[in-house]
Motif scaffolding. Structure first.
Motif, PDB file in Angstrom:
ATOM      1  N   LEU A 114      29.524 -23.004 -14.628  1.00 22.23           N
ATOM      2  CA  LEU A 114      28.410 -22.264 -14.022  1.00 22.23           C
ATOM      3  C   LEU A 114      28.214 -20.900 -14.658  1.00 22.23           C
ATOM      4  CD1 LEU A 114      29.292 -22.971 -10.267  1.00 22.23           C
ATOM      5  CD2 LEU A 114      27.440 -24.011 -11.589  1.00 22.23           C
ATOM      6  N   PRO A 115      26.938 -20.471 -14.760  1.00 22.28           N
ATOM      7  CA  PRO A 115      26.695 -19.107 -15.241  1.00 22.28           C
ATOM      8  C   PRO A 115      27.242 -18.086 -14.227  1.00 22.28           C
ATOM      9  CG  PRO A 115      24.621 -20.346 -14.967  1.00 22.28           C
ATOM     10  CD  PRO A 115      25.711 -21.185 -14.395  1.00 22.28           C
ATOM     11  N   GLN A 116      27.488 -16.858 -14.704  1.00 22.79           N
ATOM     12  CA  GLN A 116      27.923 -15.762 -13.807  1.00 22.79           C
ATOM     13  C   GLN A 116      26.691 -15.054 -13.262  1.00 22.79           C
ATOM     14  OE1 GLN A 116      31.005 -14.928 -13.131  1.00 22.79           O
ATOM     15  NE2 GLN A 116      32.272 -15.835 -14.750  1.00 22.79           N
ATOM     16  N   ASP A 117      26.886 -14.278 -12.232  1.00 21.26           N
ATOM     17  CA  ASP A 117      25.872 -13.333 -11.749  1.00 21.26           C
ATOM     18  C   ASP A 117      24.499 -13.935 -11.488  1.00 21.26           C
ATOM     19  OD1 ASP A 117      27.654 -11.304 -11.701  1.00 21.26           O
ATOM     20  OD2 ASP A 117      27.176 -10.586 -13.722  1.00 21.26           O
ATOM     21  N   LEU A 118      24.487 -15.067 -10.816  1.00 26.15           N
ATOM     22  CA  LEU A 118      23.196 -15.668 -10.438  1.00 26.15           C
ATOM     23  C   LEU A 118      22.589 -14.873  -9.284  1.00 26.15           C
ATOM     24  CD1 LEU A 118      24.571 -19.299 -10.487  1.00 26.15           C
ATOM     25  CD2 LEU A 118      22.714 -18.465 -11.949  1.00 26.15           C
ATOM     26  N   ASP A 119      21.264 -14.786  -9.231  1.00 22.09           N
ATOM     27  CA  ASP A 119      20.694 -14.180  -8.032  1.00 22.09           C
ATOM     28  C   ASP A 119      19.867 -15.169  -7.218  1.00 22.09           C
ATOM     29  OD1 ASP A 119      18.725 -14.010  -9.927  1.00 22.09           O
ATOM     30  OD2 ASP A 119      18.329 -11.873  -9.675  1.00 22.09           O
ATOM     31  N   ASP A 142      30.573 -18.114  -5.251  1.00 17.91           N
ATOM     32  CA  ASP A 142      31.404 -17.243  -6.079  1.00 17.91           C
ATOM     33  C   ASP A 142      30.629 -16.722  -7.301  1.00 17.91           C
ATOM     34  OD1 ASP A 142      34.034 -16.238  -6.288  1.00 17.91           O
ATOM     35  OD2 ASP A 142      34.271 -17.492  -8.089  1.00 17.91           O
ATOM     36  N   ARG A 143      29.663 -17.490  -7.765  1.00 15.91           N
ATOM     37  CA  ARG A 143      28.865 -17.087  -8.935  1.00 15.91           C
ATOM     38  C   ARG A 143      27.584 -16.357  -8.557  1.00 15.91           C
ATOM     39  NH1 ARG A 143      30.938 -19.140 -13.737  1.00 15.91           N
ATOM     40  NH2 ARG A 143      33.081 -19.642 -13.220  1.00 15.91           N
ATOM     41  N   LEU A 144      27.379 -16.229  -7.250  1.00 17.96           N
ATOM     42  CA  LEU A 144      26.172 -15.544  -6.784  1.00 17.96           C
ATOM     43  C   LEU A 144      26.473 -14.051  -6.668  1.00 17.96           C
ATOM     44  CD1 LEU A 144      23.421 -16.729  -5.845  1.00 17.96           C
ATOM     45  CD2 LEU A 144      24.356 -16.844  -3.525  1.00 17.96           C
ATOM     46  N   LYS A 145      25.548 -13.221  -7.155  1.00 14.95           N
ATOM     47  CA  LYS A 145      25.700 -11.760  -7.023  1.00 14.95           C
ATOM     48  C   LYS A 145      25.671 -11.364  -5.551  1.00 14.95           C
ATOM     49  CE  LYS A 145      22.872 -10.272 -10.871  1.00 14.95           C
ATOM     50  NZ  LYS A 145      21.539  -9.791 -11.157  1.00 14.95           N
ATOM     51  N   PRO A 146      26.262 -10.240  -5.177  1.00 14.82           N
ATOM     52  CA  PRO A 146      26.063  -9.742  -3.814  1.00 14.82           C
ATOM     53  C   PRO A 146      24.559  -9.594  -3.554  1.00 14.82           C
ATOM     54  CG  PRO A 146      27.736  -8.453  -4.950  1.00 14.82           C
ATOM     55  CD  PRO A 146      27.139  -9.377  -5.985  1.00 14.82           C
ATOM     56  N   GLY A 147      24.123 -10.049  -2.398  1.00 12.48           N
ATOM     57  CA  GLY A 147      22.686  -9.990  -2.082  1.00 12.48           C
ATOM     58  C   GLY A 147      21.900 -11.160  -2.667  1.00 12.48           C
ATOM     59  N   GLY A 148      22.584 -12.048  -3.405  1.00  9.03           N
ATOM     60  CA  GLY A 148      21.902 -13.198  -4.032  1.00  9.03           C
ATOM     61  C   GLY A 148      21.440 -14.223  -2.999  1.00  9.03           C
ATOM     62  N   TRP A 149      20.493 -15.078  -3.416  1.00 10.82           N
ATOM     63  CA  TRP A 149      19.792 -15.978  -2.483  1.00 10.82           C
ATOM     64  C   TRP A 149      20.171 -17.444  -2.694  1.00 10.82           C
ATOM     65  CZ3 TRP A 149      15.925 -14.132   0.999  1.00 10.82           C
ATOM     66  CH2 TRP A 149      15.668 -12.746   0.874  1.00 10.82           C
ATOM     67  N   LEU A 150      20.151 -18.178  -1.577  1.00  9.22           N
ATOM     68  CA  LEU A 150      20.305 -19.641  -1.623  1.00  9.22           C
ATOM     69  C   LEU A 150      19.070 -20.261  -0.973  1.00  9.22           C
ATOM     70  CD1 LEU A 150      23.961 -20.125  -0.271  1.00  9.22           C
ATOM     71  CD2 LEU A 150      23.156 -20.863  -2.520  1.00  9.22           C
ATOM     72  N   ALA A 151      18.435 -21.210  -1.658  1.00 10.78           N
ATOM     73  CA  ALA A 151      17.308 -21.948  -1.056  1.00 10.78           C
ATOM     74  C   ALA A 151      17.648 -23.425  -1.199  1.00 10.78           C
ATOM     75  CB  ALA A 151      16.006 -21.624  -1.784  1.00 10.78           C
ATOM     76  N   LEU A 152      17.897 -24.081  -0.071  1.00  8.06           N
ATOM     77  CA  LEU A 152      18.451 -25.435  -0.112  1.00  8.06           C
ATOM     78  C   LEU A 152      17.716 -26.367   0.835  1.00  8.06           C
ATOM     79  CD1 LEU A 152      22.137 -24.344   0.473  1.00  8.06           C
ATOM     80  CD2 LEU A 152      21.112 -24.893  -1.745  1.00  8.06           C
TER      81      LEU A 152
END
Ligand SMILES: C[S@@+](CC[C@H](N)C(=O)[O-])C[C@H]1O[C@@H](n2cnc3c(N)ncnc32)[C@H](O)[C@@H]1O
Length: 263
Positions: A114-119, A142-152
């Protein structure tokens, strides 16, 4: 999740089924197309930024959600993943709207580097095929930045309940209702909105219904052989239990979630 042991899944069969349905999926999957548009709208309504730096979408298929996202948001870079390597053709179909930094990575999301620092991590109508969702989301968050979003989006326990009642083995391993998602997502993610609303399609015959399942690949876990007699028996049983005005209803039970990692 209610099940402690992740349920068994024959992933090779799921891949084969989606691969075979790839050509017909885009036109036939009307429910999934609608889900993708609602999910992108929900992300926007929850106040997601107009531009994401780094986006991962898994289970992209033919790009229903990808298109909806790219119509509403900019993406600096975009990794599209699908279990089926042939889904890489989605990049061609997205030419002109995908960012230059878009690439496809095939294989199960569970093992993908997985890439790092996803938003933004997005996925529509796919999580039901992942047996151990807790493990997956632990890794993804773990790869999501703080404040990063999930749309599922996934499907709830009412998904294809008619087929389940008639003894079909087509069920995906991870149907989860809206209230079960809190236990799946890591503690440092907050669910901003979750929606579960069933949709019913109607078919004139059992053959049409099975054709729909085949064209969309969603019966990936089912045995494929149907004798004429078995088909007739299936249709009779379906009509007797669920028939309405001469039609056979099939229930989809979509669950849409927008969540955010703590800042
Ligand atoms: C119902 S389609 C949804 C496609 C698209 N997201 C949409 O909304 O139309 C589910 C997709 O998930 C993919 N898939 C299933 N299991 C997967 C896994 N473990 N990792 C990545 N993709 C997977 C399938 O190949 C299929 O393309």
């Amino acid at each position: 999740m209610k099940d402690i042991q992740p349920p068994h899944l024959d992933q090779a069969r799921v891949r084969k089924s989606f691969c075979r349905g790839l050509g017909s999926y885009h036109g036939a999957a009307s429910v999934q197309a609608d889900i993708a548009s609602r999910l992108a709208e929900m992300l926007q309504a929850e106040g997601a930024p107009r531009r994401f730096t780094s986006v991962l979408e898994f289970g992209c298929g033919t790009g229903h959600l990808t298109r909806q996202l790219l119509q509403r948001f900019e993406a600096g870079s975009l990794v599209l993943n699908d279990l089926v390597p042939e889904a890489a053709q989605v990049l061609k179909a997205l030419e002109g709207i995908a960012p230059e930094q878009a690439r496809f990575a095939g294989g199960p999301i569970e093992n993908l580097p997985l890439p790092q620092d996803l938003d933004l991590i997005a996925s529509a109508s796919t999580v039901q095929w992942i047996p151990d969702l807790q493990a997956l989301f632990c890794r993804l968050a773990d790869r999501l930045k703080p404040g990063g979003w999930l749309a599922l989006s996934g499907f709830g326990r009412g998904q294809f309940h008619e087929l389940a009642a008639l003894g079909s083995a087509a069920a995906a391993p991870s149907y989860l209702d809206a209230d079960e998602w809190m236990a799946v997502l890591p503690k440092d993610t907050e669910i901003l909105q979750v929606a579960q609303r069933p949709v019913k399609l109607e078919f004139g015959t059992a053959l049409e219904l099975l054709k729909h399942l085949r064209q969309t690949g969603v019966n990936g876990h089912a045995q494929q052989s149907w004798s004429r007699r078995r088909l007739q028996e299936f249709e009779n049983a379906y009509r007797e239990r669920f028939g309405r005005n001469g039609k056979l209803p099939l229930t989809y039970d979509p669950v849409l979630i927008v969540a955010r990692k703590s800042g």
